[in-house]
Design a protein around this motif. Structure first.
Motif, short mmCIF file in Angstrom:
data_model
loop_
_atom_site.label_atom_id
_atom_site.label_comp_id
_atom_site.label_asym_id
_atom_site.label_seq_id
_atom_site.Cartn_x
_atom_site.Cartn_y
_atom_site.Cartn_z
N GLU A 29 0.84 -1.20 0.00
CA GLU A 29 0.00 0.00 0.00
C GLU A 29 0.88 1.25 0.00
OE1 GLU A 29 -2.55 -0.40 3.36
OE2 GLU A 29 -3.74 -2.00 2.47
N ILE A 30 0.45 2.27 -0.73
CA ILE A 30 1.24 3.49 -0.90
C ILE A 30 0.40 4.69 -0.48
CG2 ILE A 30 2.43 4.95 -2.57
CD1 ILE A 30 2.90 2.39 -4.23
N LEU A 31 1.00 5.55 0.33
CA LEU A 31 0.29 6.71 0.86
C LEU A 31 0.16 7.82 -0.17
CD1 LEU A 31 -0.89 8.33 3.29
CD2 LEU A 31 1.46 9.12 3.73
N LEU A 32 -1.06 8.37 -0.25
CA LEU A 32 -1.31 9.63 -0.94
C LEU A 32 -1.68 10.64 0.14
CD1 LEU A 32 -1.79 11.36 -3.50
CD2 LEU A 32 -4.16 10.55 -3.48
N PRO A 33 -0.77 11.57 0.47
CA PRO A 33 -1.03 12.52 1.56
C PRO A 33 -2.30 13.34 1.35
CG PRO A 33 1.29 12.56 0.95
CD PRO A 33 0.58 11.74 -0.10
N LYS A 34 -2.87 13.78 2.45
CA LYS A 34 -4.16 14.48 2.45
C LYS A 34 -4.15 15.71 1.56
CE LYS A 34 -7.61 16.21 5.71
NZ LYS A 34 -7.92 16.40 7.18
N ARG A 35 -3.01 16.43 1.51
CA ARG A 35 -2.97 17.68 0.74
C ARG A 35 -3.16 17.46 -0.76
NH1 ARG A 35 2.19 16.63 2.42
NH2 ARG A 35 3.86 16.48 0.86
N TYR A 36 -3.01 16.22 -1.22
CA TYR A 36 -3.16 15.94 -2.64
C TYR A 36 -4.52 15.32 -2.98
CZ TYR A 36 1.91 16.49 -2.59
OH TYR A 36 3.18 16.98 -2.41
N LEU A 37 -5.36 15.09 -1.98
CA LEU A 37 -6.62 14.40 -2.22
C LEU A 37 -7.61 15.28 -2.97
CD1 LEU A 37 -7.43 12.51 1.12
CD2 LEU A 37 -6.65 11.56 -1.05
N PRO A 38 -8.26 14.73 -3.99
CA PRO A 38 -9.34 15.46 -4.65
C PRO A 38 -10.56 15.51 -3.72
CG PRO A 38 -9.11 13.26 -5.58
CD PRO A 38 -7.95 13.45 -4.65
N GLU A 39 -11.42 16.47 -3.95
CA GLU A 39 -12.63 16.59 -3.11
C GLU A 39 -13.49 15.35 -3.27
OE1 GLU A 39 -14.77 20.17 -3.75
OE2 GLU A 39 -13.05 21.48 -3.43
N ASP A 40 -14.14 14.96 -2.18
CA ASP A 40 -15.08 13.83 -2.16
C ASP A 40 -14.43 12.50 -2.52
OD1 ASP A 40 -17.18 15.62 -1.53
OD2 ASP A 40 -17.44 16.08 -3.66
N CYS A 41 -13.12 12.37 -2.25
CA CYS A 41 -12.44 11.10 -2.51
C CYS A 41 -12.98 10.04 -1.55
CB CYS A 41 -10.93 11.27 -2.31
SG CYS A 41 -9.99 9.75 -2.60
N GLN A 42 -13.31 8.88 -2.09
CA GLN A 42 -13.90 7.81 -1.29
C GLN A 42 -13.17 6.49 -1.51
OE1 GLN A 42 -18.05 7.65 -2.25
NE2 GLN A 42 -18.48 9.74 -1.53
N SER A 55 11.51 12.55 0.81
CA SER A 55 12.78 12.91 1.44
C SER A 55 13.26 11.88 2.46
CB SER A 55 12.66 14.28 2.10
OG SER A 55 11.61 14.28 3.05
N GLU A 56 12.36 11.01 2.90
CA GLU A 56 12.74 9.93 3.82
C GLU A 56 12.84 8.60 3.10
OE1 GLU A 56 10.25 9.93 7.27
OE2 GLU A 56 10.39 12.09 7.55
N ASP A 57 12.91 8.66 1.76
CA ASP A 57 13.05 7.48 0.91
C ASP A 57 11.89 6.51 1.00
OD1 ASP A 57 15.39 8.21 -0.39
OD2 ASP A 57 16.65 7.45 1.22
N ARG A 58 10.72 7.03 1.35
CA ARG A 58 9.51 6.21 1.33
C ARG A 58 8.82 6.39 -0.01
NH1 ARG A 58 6.74 8.97 6.47
NH2 ARG A 58 7.19 10.67 5.02
N LEU A 59 8.29 5.31 -0.55
CA LEU A 59 7.53 5.40 -1.80
C LEU A 59 6.22 6.10 -1.50
CD1 LEU A 59 7.76 4.63 -4.75
CD2 LEU A 59 6.57 2.50 -4.22
N ILE A 60 5.93 7.17 -2.26
CA ILE A 60 4.77 7.99 -1.97
C ILE A 60 4.09 8.39 -3.27
CG2 ILE A 60 5.94 10.24 -2.03
CD1 ILE A 60 4.38 10.88 0.61
N ALA A 61 2.80 8.71 -3.19
CA ALA A 61 2.03 9.11 -4.36
C ALA A 61 1.70 10.59 -4.30
CB ALA A 61 0.73 8.30 -4.44
N THR A 62 1.55 11.19 -5.46
CA THR A 62 1.13 12.58 -5.55
C THR A 62 0.26 12.76 -6.79
OG1 THR A 62 1.86 14.89 -5.74
CG2 THR A 62 3.22 13.24 -6.80
N THR A 63 -0.67 13.71 -6.71
CA THR A 63 -1.47 14.05 -7.89
C THR A 63 -0.82 15.20 -8.66
OG1 THR A 63 -2.85 15.43 -6.46
CG2 THR A 63 -3.68 13.22 -6.97
#
Length: 215
Positions: A29-42, A55-63
């Protein structure tokens, strides 16, 4: 298949206070931080995201969309140089590394360089190189003299300018074909002047005509 350094369509499998987790299949599972979430994401929504290491070498998602993805070339500015290498601004919070061993010439803060993005085999991280000839071919069998192409200026030499043709092949623009100043990273229309016997490509900034067709 989920690919680091590319855009991926991924399903939301868990919601938490600080974002959502996406199904990374074999990458867990890969984190998409809250600041990148589209409205009404479910839960179970499918989102298009870009994957990279933070920056901590963790695999992360962004929009957010970077200035280039793995397998592409881009003109990027150096914003820091340290003992590891040069760091480029590519539009994401963590800057893009060009190790010293991947620098065609020593990079300087404030200068712009054309680089190719790839996945480093040892670290698995997105890395850049200004040694484009390690990744892009100098020969192209389906190009024809007189063909119009987009080119990007990569480097200046005694003969003229090395250029990237349509993001996929390298060519040479001789200085006698250049009637105006050019800068590294500049993208402009060009033409295949000729294909040499060894398959390498000579370029021109002039429209295809008798010079290209009768060489």
């Amino acid at each position: 298949m989920i690919n680091v350094g590319q855009k991926n369509l991924m399903k939301v499998v868990k919601t938490v206070d600080f974002g959502v987790y996406l199904d990374g299949v074999d990458l867990d599972e890969i984190l998409l931080p809250k600041r990148y979430l589209p409205e009404d994401c479910q839960l179970n929504d499918e989102l298009e995201v870009f994957l990279y290491h933070d920056s901590e070498d963790r695999l992360i998602a962004t929009t957010e969309t970077p200035k280039a993805v793995v397998g592409e070339c881009a003109a990027l500015e150096v914003i820091q140089v340290n003992r590891v290498g040069a760091f480029l601004d590519w539009g994401l919070p963590k800057d893009l590394l060009v190790p010293y061993c991947e620098q065609a010439i020593p990079m300087k803060v404030g200068d712009t360089y054309v680089v190719y993005l790839f996945i480093d085999e040892r670290s698995g991280r997105i890395t850049a190189s200004s040694q484009l000839d390690k990744f892009l071919p100098e020969k192209n069998l389906y190009r024809k003299a007189g063909q119009a192409v987009d080119i990007q200026i990569w480097a200046k030499t005694d003969l003229g300018y090395k250029a990237v043709i349509a993001g996929s092949t390298l060519g040479l623009l001789f200085k006698n074909e250049v009637l105006r100043p050019l800068h590294i990273g500049q993208v402009l229309p060009g033409y295949i002047k000729s294909i040499r016997e060894d398959g390498k490509i000579d370029l021109s900034l002039q429209p295809a005509g008798s010079q290209a067709n009768h060489r």
